[in-house]
Write an enzyme that holds these catalytic residues in place. Structure first.
Site, PDB file in Angstrom:
ATOM      1  N   HIS A 288       0.929  -0.993   0.032  1.00 21.46           N
ATOM      2  CA  HIS A 288       0.134  -0.153   0.006  1.00 21.46           C
ATOM      3  C   HIS A 288       0.830   1.116  -0.095  1.00 21.46           C
ATOM      4  O   HIS A 288       2.143   1.280   0.428  1.00 21.46           O
ATOM      5  CB  HIS A 288      -1.042  -0.152   1.056  1.00 21.46           C
ATOM      6  CG  HIS A 288      -0.583  -0.168   2.597  1.00 21.46           C
ATOM      7  ND1 HIS A 288       0.191   0.620   3.243  1.00 21.46           N
ATOM      8  CD2 HIS A 288      -0.582  -1.084   3.495  1.00 21.46           C
ATOM      9  CE1 HIS A 288       0.473   0.316   4.253  1.00 21.46           C
ATOM     10  NE2 HIS A 288       0.228  -1.008   4.569  1.00 21.46           N
ATOM     11  N   HIS A 331       7.450   1.982  11.068  1.00 23.71           N
ATOM     12  CA  HIS A 331       8.244   3.057  10.593  1.00 23.71           C
ATOM     13  C   HIS A 331       8.804   3.909  11.561  1.00 23.71           C
ATOM     14  O   HIS A 331       8.392   3.872  12.821  1.00 23.71           O
ATOM     15  CB  HIS A 331       7.515   3.728   9.549  1.00 23.71           C
ATOM     16  CG  HIS A 331       6.050   4.216  10.074  1.00 23.71           C
ATOM     17  ND1 HIS A 331       5.100   3.528  10.367  1.00 23.71           N
ATOM     18  CD2 HIS A 331       5.806   5.453  10.406  1.00 23.71           C
ATOM     19  CE1 HIS A 331       4.172   4.281  10.854  1.00 23.71           C
ATOM     20  NE2 HIS A 331       4.353   5.570  10.799  1.00 23.71           N
ATOM     21  N   GLU A 337       4.195  12.972  14.061  1.00 25.46           N
ATOM     22  CA  GLU A 337       2.850  12.688  13.471  1.00 25.46           C
ATOM     23  C   GLU A 337       2.028  12.873  14.835  1.00 25.46           C
ATOM     24  O   GLU A 337       2.151  12.085  15.931  1.00 25.46           O
ATOM     25  CB  GLU A 337       2.810  11.428  13.277  1.00 25.46           C
ATOM     26  CG  GLU A 337       3.612  10.822  12.234  1.00 25.46           C
ATOM     27  CD  GLU A 337       3.586   9.250  11.998  1.00 25.46           C
ATOM     28  OE1 GLU A 337       2.899   8.678  12.279  1.00 25.46           O
ATOM     29  OE2 GLU A 337       4.618   8.905  11.200  1.00 25.46           O
ATOM     30  N   TYR A 346      -9.101   2.400  14.807  1.00 28.64           N
ATOM     31  CA  TYR A 346      -8.026   2.575  13.780  1.00 28.64           C
ATOM     32  C   TYR A 346      -7.292   1.364  13.416  1.00 28.64           C
ATOM     33  O   TYR A 346      -7.290   0.370  14.294  1.00 28.64           O
ATOM     34  CB  TYR A 346      -7.077   3.737  14.463  1.00 28.64           C
ATOM     35  CG  TYR A 346      -5.921   3.557  13.660  1.00 28.64           C
ATOM     36  CD1 TYR A 346      -5.856   4.370  12.277  1.00 28.64           C
ATOM     37  CD2 TYR A 346      -4.593   3.620  14.094  1.00 28.64           C
ATOM     38  CE1 TYR A 346      -4.706   4.559  11.383  1.00 28.64           C
ATOM     39  CE2 TYR A 346      -3.347   3.785  13.384  1.00 28.64           C
ATOM     40  CZ  TYR A 346      -3.438   4.254  11.968  1.00 28.64           C
ATOM     41  OH  TYR A 346      -2.214   4.455  11.267  1.00 28.64           O
ATOM     42  N   HIS A 361       3.602  10.332  17.902  1.00 25.41           N
ATOM     43  CA  HIS A 361       4.762   9.571  17.403  1.00 25.41           C
ATOM     44  C   HIS A 361       5.938  10.572  16.468  1.00 25.41           C
ATOM     45  O   HIS A 361       5.545  10.998  15.713  1.00 25.41           O
ATOM     46  CB  HIS A 361       4.617   8.566  16.411  1.00 25.41           C
ATOM     47  CG  HIS A 361       3.314   7.450  17.094  1.00 25.41           C
ATOM     48  ND1 HIS A 361       2.415   7.154  16.586  1.00 25.41           N
ATOM     49  CD2 HIS A 361       3.595   6.946  18.117  1.00 25.41           C
ATOM     50  CE1 HIS A 361       1.687   6.280  17.482  1.00 25.41           C
ATOM     51  NE2 HIS A 361       2.521   6.203  18.364  1.00 25.41           N
ATOM     52  N   HIS A 367       7.190   3.323  15.729  1.00 22.63           N
ATOM     53  CA  HIS A 367       5.834   3.018  15.863  1.00 22.63           C
ATOM     54  C   HIS A 367       5.507   1.869  14.688  1.00 22.63           C
ATOM     55  O   HIS A 367       6.100   1.810  13.932  1.00 22.63           O
ATOM     56  CB  HIS A 367       5.136   3.920  16.217  1.00 22.63           C
ATOM     57  CG  HIS A 367       5.100   5.237  15.108  1.00 22.63           C
ATOM     58  ND1 HIS A 367       6.141   5.734  14.636  1.00 22.63           N
ATOM     59  CD2 HIS A 367       4.159   5.401  14.231  1.00 22.63           C
ATOM     60  CE1 HIS A 367       5.890   6.613  13.932  1.00 22.63           C
ATOM     61  NE2 HIS A 367       4.470   6.261  13.251  1.00 22.63           N
TER      62      HIS A 367
HETATM   63 FE   LIG Z   1       3.327   6.802  11.851  1.00 23.57          FE
END
Ligand SMILES: [Fe+2]
Length: 437
Positions: A288, A331, A337, A346, A361, A367
């Site tokens: 994705h 990542h 973020e 979520y 984050h 995370h």
């Molecule tokens: Fe993230």
């Protein structure tokens, strides 16, 4: 009362409440109709390139100089402005919060602003602040403008009404609004209690992202942005105007309402947008794309592709990719973020991240999906699945987000957030199959 809107993003709009109140063919006639004063509100330097040049002409009962008298200091101690560094003892980490509690005292939208993070520097006109607002009282004779930046408002609980000098925006959860720098407004509550998120953008204005090879359609479409038609009140009773200017607050007393614009034209104006009209794109075979594919609005920094702020949503969508780990991958990110959840669940964190909650984050802090989310997504049969009844969002910035003392000490901070990854097992055993026992 129903309020009307004009469609389009960044259009050159024109609107009048009384016939003939908007001058035609010129901006500043010798005597505007109805005895109105003509006034320009600039949103860009005069000489900005045409594509980013923004200004509006307002035709009002009194000029804005009559809407400010002598200022005196005002105090909103929980609304912080960058740079705001080192006012707490909390160590570095990935953090998550349950919702900010509703106020017990009478609290309006401005009083209810609680800053969670700040980034960049308001004096350099770069960076942002991420706030949560909570309110249970309408502003009646109080008005406000923010010289420090535009405000992107993301309601989570309750509907509200932004009564601005350029028209009225009614807003409910699932919609967002953007109030330009300098715009005078007050906030009325439609519901008894409201809560939501605000991104205060100190930098260049939010705009629609370029779509590149996507082409002319999808993501946010310009016609779905709505700018209010002109609206005014003629109210000759004591009012107040509070100004946020370089992080400090100042208040001035006036004898009438400053919401007195009878007609206006131009391209510097507030607007709202229904997130349900966002047409998401994604993978149709495998893998994705980066979450930038879900960018609704972006505030450029001057460095190409490096946003001061990206406003990104995670809307309902079909997941169809084959042989793919479908949730967000693990990542570390050079951007930082701030996430919120408007409603639902979520996909990387089915529990713990609740509507009204927050996660942070920051720059280069690792995370990704929690341990149950990783297990499930690694083993689930990959049929087409609709991720439904969900709306999460992110305020992402190129700058590190500095937590405020309020955020650090908020009782709803989940002390055990980091434990969501503690059950991730070592799968490596030297064989190509790995250990999936
Ligand atoms: Fe993230």
């Amino acid at each position: 009362m129903a309020f009307s809107y004009m469609p389009g993003f960044g259009n050159d709009f024109e609107t009048e409440t009384l016939p003939g109140s908007l001058p035609q063919g010129r901006n500043s006639p010798q005597r505007p109709a109805y005895g109105l004063y003509a006034e320009q509100l600039s949103g860009s330097p005069f000489t900005a390139p045409r594509g980013t040049n923004e200004r509006s002409w307002l035709y009002r009962i009194r000029p804005s100089v009559k809407h400010t008298g002598r200022f005196k200091a005002a105090s909103y101690p929980l609304w912080k402005t960058a740079p705001n560094v080192g006012d707490h003892e909390l160590a570095l980490g990935q953090y998550r919060w349950n919702p900010v509690p509703m106020p017990k005292e009478p609290t309006d939208f401005i009083q209810g602003m609680r800053t969670i993070t700040t980034a960049g520097d308001v004096l350099g006109q770069n960076g942002m602040a991420a706030h949560v607002y909570v309110a249970n009282r309408s502003m009646v004779d109080d008005h406000f403008f923010n010289a420090d930046g535009e405000l992107l408002v993301v309601p989570q609980v309750g509907a509200l009404r932004f009564v601005t000098e350029m028209g009225v925006i009614e807003l409910r959860p699932g919609e967002i609004a953007v109030l330009p720098r300098g715009l005078v407004f007050k906030v009325e509550l439609v519901d008894a209690e409201v809560r939501g998120y605000v991104c205060e953008n100190y930098g260049a204005k939010l705009t629609m992202p370029d779509r590149g090879p996507i082409g002319a359609n999808c993501l946010a479409n310009p016609r779905d942005f709505k700018t209010p038609c002109a609206w005014f009140e003629e109210k000759e009773t004591p009012c107040r105007l509070t100004v946020k200017w370089c992080g400090n607050f100042h208040v001035t007393e006036i004898g009438h309402s400053p919401l007195d614009v009878v007609a206006w034209h131009g391209n510097y104006a507030p607007y709202k947008y229904d997130l349900a009209t966002f047409s998401p794109l994604g993978a149709i075979l495998f893998d994705h794309p980066d979450p930038s594919i879900f960018t609704v609005l972006t505030a450029p920094s001057g460095e190409e592709g490096t946003a001061n702020i990206d406003f990104v949503i995670f809307p309902p969508r079909w997941l169809v990719a084959e042989d793919t780990f479908r949730p967000p991958w693990y990542h570390r990110n050079i951007m930082s973020e701030f996430m919120g959840l408007i409603h639902g669940q979520y996909d990387a964190k089915e529990e713990g991240f609740v509507p009204g909650g927050i996660s942070l984050h920051n720059l280069m802090l690792a995370h990704g999906p929690d341990a149950p989310g990783f297990e499930k997504a690694s083993r689930v049969e990959l049929k087409p699945v609709k991720l439904d009844n969900t709306m999460a969002f992110m305020f992402e910035t190129r700058f590190p987000q500095m937590l405020t003392r309020y955020g650090a000490e908020l009782e709803t901070r989940q002390d055990n957030y980091i434990d969501c990854w503690s059950d991730l097992k070592k799968r490596f055993n030297g064989t190509p199959e790995g250990d999936w026992s």
